[in-house]
Enzyme design. Structure first.
Site, PDB file in Angstrom:
ATOM      1  N   LYS A   1       0.812  -1.230   0.000  1.00  0.00           N
ATOM      2  CA  LYS A   1       0.000   0.000   0.000  1.00  0.00           C
ATOM      3  C   LYS A   1       0.845   1.280   0.000  1.00  0.00           C
ATOM      4  O   LYS A   1       0.429   2.302  -0.517  1.00  0.00           O
ATOM      5  CB  LYS A   1      -0.972  -0.016   1.178  1.00  0.00           C
TER       6      LYS A   1
ATOM      7  N   ASN B   1      -5.013   1.967  -1.436  1.00  0.00           N
ATOM      8  CA  ASN B   1      -5.467   0.587  -1.705  1.00  0.00           C
ATOM      9  C   ASN B   1      -6.331   0.500  -2.961  1.00  0.00           C
ATOM     10  O   ASN B   1      -6.782  -0.580  -3.318  1.00  0.00           O
ATOM     11  CB  ASN B   1      -6.229   0.010  -0.504  1.00  0.00           C
TER      12      ASN B   1
ATOM     13  N   ASP C   1      -9.934   1.695   2.704  1.00  0.00           N
ATOM     14  CA  ASP C   1      -9.953   0.798   3.870  1.00  0.00           C
ATOM     15  C   ASP C   1     -10.565   1.462   5.103  1.00  0.00           C
ATOM     16  O   ASP C   1     -11.432   0.902   5.766  1.00  0.00           O
ATOM     17  CB  ASP C   1      -8.518   0.398   4.265  1.00  0.00           C
TER      18      ASP C   1
ATOM     19  N   GLY D   1     -13.705  -9.119  10.037  1.00  0.00           N
ATOM     20  CA  GLY D   1     -13.440  -8.040   9.079  1.00  0.00           C
ATOM     21  C   GLY D   1     -14.258  -8.089   7.795  1.00  0.00           C
ATOM     22  O   GLY D   1     -13.964  -7.337   6.860  1.00  0.00           O
TER      23      GLY D   1
HETATM   24  P1  NDP Z   1       1.187  -3.892   8.390  1.00  0.00           P
HETATM   25  O1  NDP Z   1       2.177  -4.890   7.910  1.00  0.00           O
HETATM   26  O2  NDP Z   1       1.282  -2.493   7.911  1.00  0.00           O
HETATM   27  O3  NDP Z   1       1.234  -3.845  10.014  1.00  0.00           O
HETATM   28  C1  NDP Z   1       1.290  -5.014  10.761  1.00  0.00           C
HETATM   29  C2  NDP Z   1       1.049  -4.689  12.252  1.00  0.00           C
HETATM   30  O4  NDP Z   1       0.856  -5.935  12.921  1.00  0.00           O
HETATM   31  C3  NDP Z   1       2.215  -4.001  12.952  1.00  0.00           C
HETATM   32  O5  NDP Z   1       1.709  -3.127  13.921  1.00  0.00           O
HETATM   33  C4  NDP Z   1       2.960  -5.167  13.621  1.00  0.00           C
HETATM   34  O6  NDP Z   1       3.650  -4.796  14.800  1.00  0.00           O
HETATM   35  C5  NDP Z   1       1.795  -6.046  14.006  1.00  0.00           C
HETATM   36  N1  NDP Z   1       2.112  -7.464  14.127  1.00  0.00           N
HETATM   37  C6  NDP Z   1       2.502  -8.328  13.148  1.00  0.00           C
HETATM   38  N2  NDP Z   1       2.657  -9.553  13.657  1.00  0.00           N
HETATM   39  C7  NDP Z   1       2.398  -9.474  14.973  1.00  0.00           C
HETATM   40  C8  NDP Z   1       2.409 -10.416  16.045  1.00  0.00           C
HETATM   41  N3  NDP Z   1       2.738 -11.700  15.836  1.00  0.00           N
HETATM   42  N4  NDP Z   1       2.078  -9.989  17.283  1.00  0.00           N
HETATM   43  C9  NDP Z   1       1.740  -8.711  17.509  1.00  0.00           C
HETATM   44  N5  NDP Z   1       1.726  -7.758  16.523  1.00  0.00           N
HETATM   45  C10 NDP Z   1       2.049  -8.140  15.285  1.00  0.00           C
HETATM   46  O7  NDP Z   1      -0.240  -4.548   8.052  1.00  0.00           O
HETATM   47  P2  NDP Z   1      -1.607  -3.851   7.605  1.00  0.00           P
HETATM   48  O8  NDP Z   1      -1.928  -2.730   8.523  1.00  0.00           O
HETATM   49  O9  NDP Z   1      -1.590  -3.561   6.162  1.00  0.00           O
HETATM   50  O10 NDP Z   1      -2.669  -5.073   7.811  1.00  0.00           O
HETATM   51  C11 NDP Z   1      -2.948  -5.582   9.091  1.00  0.00           C
HETATM   52  C12 NDP Z   1      -4.029  -6.659   8.995  1.00  0.00           C
HETATM   53  O11 NDP Z   1      -5.254  -6.106   8.549  1.00  0.00           O
HETATM   54  C13 NDP Z   1      -3.714  -7.790   8.024  1.00  0.00           C
HETATM   55  O12 NDP Z   1      -4.062  -9.002   8.656  1.00  0.00           O
HETATM   56  C14 NDP Z   1      -4.646  -7.535   6.861  1.00  0.00           C
HETATM   57  O13 NDP Z   1      -5.011  -8.716   6.201  1.00  0.00           O
HETATM   58  C15 NDP Z   1      -5.848  -6.917   7.552  1.00  0.00           C
HETATM   59  N6  NDP Z   1      -6.675  -6.043   6.686  1.00  0.00           N
HETATM   60  C16 NDP Z   1      -8.013  -6.314   6.520  1.00  0.00           C
HETATM   61  C17 NDP Z   1      -8.819  -5.495   5.736  1.00  0.00           C
HETATM   62  C18 NDP Z   1     -10.279  -5.799   5.527  1.00  0.00           C
HETATM   63  O14 NDP Z   1     -10.860  -5.276   4.581  1.00  0.00           O
HETATM   64  N7  NDP Z   1     -10.921  -6.579   6.362  1.00  0.00           N
HETATM   65  C19 NDP Z   1      -8.272  -4.304   5.061  1.00  0.00           C
HETATM   66  C20 NDP Z   1      -6.869  -4.079   5.341  1.00  0.00           C
HETATM   67  C21 NDP Z   1      -6.108  -4.927   6.117  1.00  0.00           C
HETATM   68  P3  NDP Z   1       5.224  -4.327  14.781  1.00  0.00           P
HETATM   69  O15 NDP Z   1       5.205  -2.836  14.503  1.00  0.00           O
HETATM   70  O16 NDP Z   1       5.707  -4.640  16.129  1.00  0.00           O
HETATM   71  O17 NDP Z   1       5.903  -5.106  13.695  1.00  0.00           O
END
Ligand code: NDP
Length: 261
Positions: free
Chosen positions: A64, A85, A100, A228
């Site tokens: 994105k 997106n 989103d 979601g």
């Molecule tokens: P990003 O990669 O930008 O961010 C990921 C976030 O998750 C970070 O804050 C990261 O923390 C945290 N994270 C990852 N793994 C873990 C873990 N094991 N434990 C705790 N924290 C964790 O992702 P996005 O914001 O783009 O997407 C996030 C989720 O939202 C995805 O699952 C995606 O599929 C879903 N989504 C759903 C949508 C819908 O329409 N329903 C639309 C958009 C997204 P850290 O900073 O510490 O790495």
């Protein structure tokens, strides 16, 4: 001539966007076709867009931010959050939007009295969503695993797992991390979740199509849960309306997309 659309991402197999958009194209009699494209290198997005000769695209994890850079024009909200997106091609130029966060806002309309929101995660989606929630009058707190990403949230109360303390009751707790997407991990330590979930009106996961460990925990505590799917649906409806130049109403697009999922 048939208009072509796709979703770029990696992984991409789980995406329901092709199903939703193709159902709306069919139902509304629009000559369009929507596919999926696994893109490994996000910096190639613009090039691929023109090479595939598509009219529009959605962009999902992890591209994105690259999509934001690929556009010639950005709507104000996409500009503000730095993530795109939805891209539409008009006269050979790429126009970028972020649907989103708007989709999420619509998905939580049912929680009429909710005011205080705890967002778990500080990634791209949390960044866009926190901005729109704040504009809409919600009080947003961010809890993230690591401190680095919290630097972008200067206007918000933020915590890491180590610094978290309860200063208020949260109405909505939302998992915006990718924990639970392809693993069985909780988004935050269980002790923290236990302490906040018990007083919440609802727990929401933006991951769709499965009951994540986070939702399972909330359910076991007797708290209302929501996945979601509605966010997915509404971001898709808004994107579809951009793709088809606002030719169809929100309700009619929603009808066909909801049928599909
Ligand atoms: P990003 O990669 O930008 O961010 C990921 C976030 O998750 C970070 O804050 C990261 O923390 C945290 N994270 C990852 N793994 C873990 C873990 N094991 N434990 C705790 N924290 C964790 O992702 P996005 O914001 O783009 O997407 C996030 C989720 O939202 C995805 O699952 C995606 O599929 C879903 N989504 C759903 C949508 C819908 O329409 N329903 C639309 C958009 C997204 P850290 O900073 O510490 O790495």
């Amino acid at each position: 001539m048939k208009e072509l659309f796709t979703i770029f991402g990696n992984p991409i197999n789980h995406s329901k966007s092709p199903l939703m958009h193709n159902s709306a194209f069919r139902g509304l009699g629009y000559n369009g076709c929507y596919t999926r494209y696994k893109l490994e290198d996000g910096s190639q997005l613009r090039e691929k867009f023109f090479e595939l000769n598509i009219n529009g695209a959605n962009i999902t994890v992890p591209h994105k931010k690259e999509a934001f850079k690929a556009c010639d024009w950005l709507d104000d909200f996409a500009k503000r959050v730095g993530a795109v997106n939805t891209i539409v091609k008009r006269d050979g130029k790429l126009y970028g939007y972020n649907t989103d966060a708007l989709g999420f806002l619509k998905a939580i309309e049912e929680f009429k009295n909710a005011k205080r929101v705890l967002l778990l995660g500080a990634g791209g989606t949390a960044q866009a969503t926190s901005a729109i929630l704040k504009d809409a009058g919600y009080i947003v707190t961010i809890l993230n695993r690591s401190a680095k990403r919290l630097e972008q949230y200067r206007e918000f109360e933020t915590y890491t797992f180590e610094t978290f303390k309860i200063t208020k009751r949260y109405d909505l707790i939302v998992n915006m991390t990718s924990a639970g997407l392809e693993d069985n991990i909780l988004p935050s330590p269980k002790e923290i979740l236990n302490s906040v979930i018990k007083d919440a009106q609802a727990c929401i996961d933006i991951i769709y199509g499965k009951e994540t460990p986070f939702l399972k925990l909330a359910k076991s505590m007797g708290v209302y849960i929501k996945d979601g799917s509605d966010m997915l649906l509404y971001q898709g409806v808004i994107a579809f309306r951009h793709f088809t130049h606002q030719k169809f109403s929100f309700d009619e697009v929603e009808r066909y997309m909801r049928e599909a999922i």
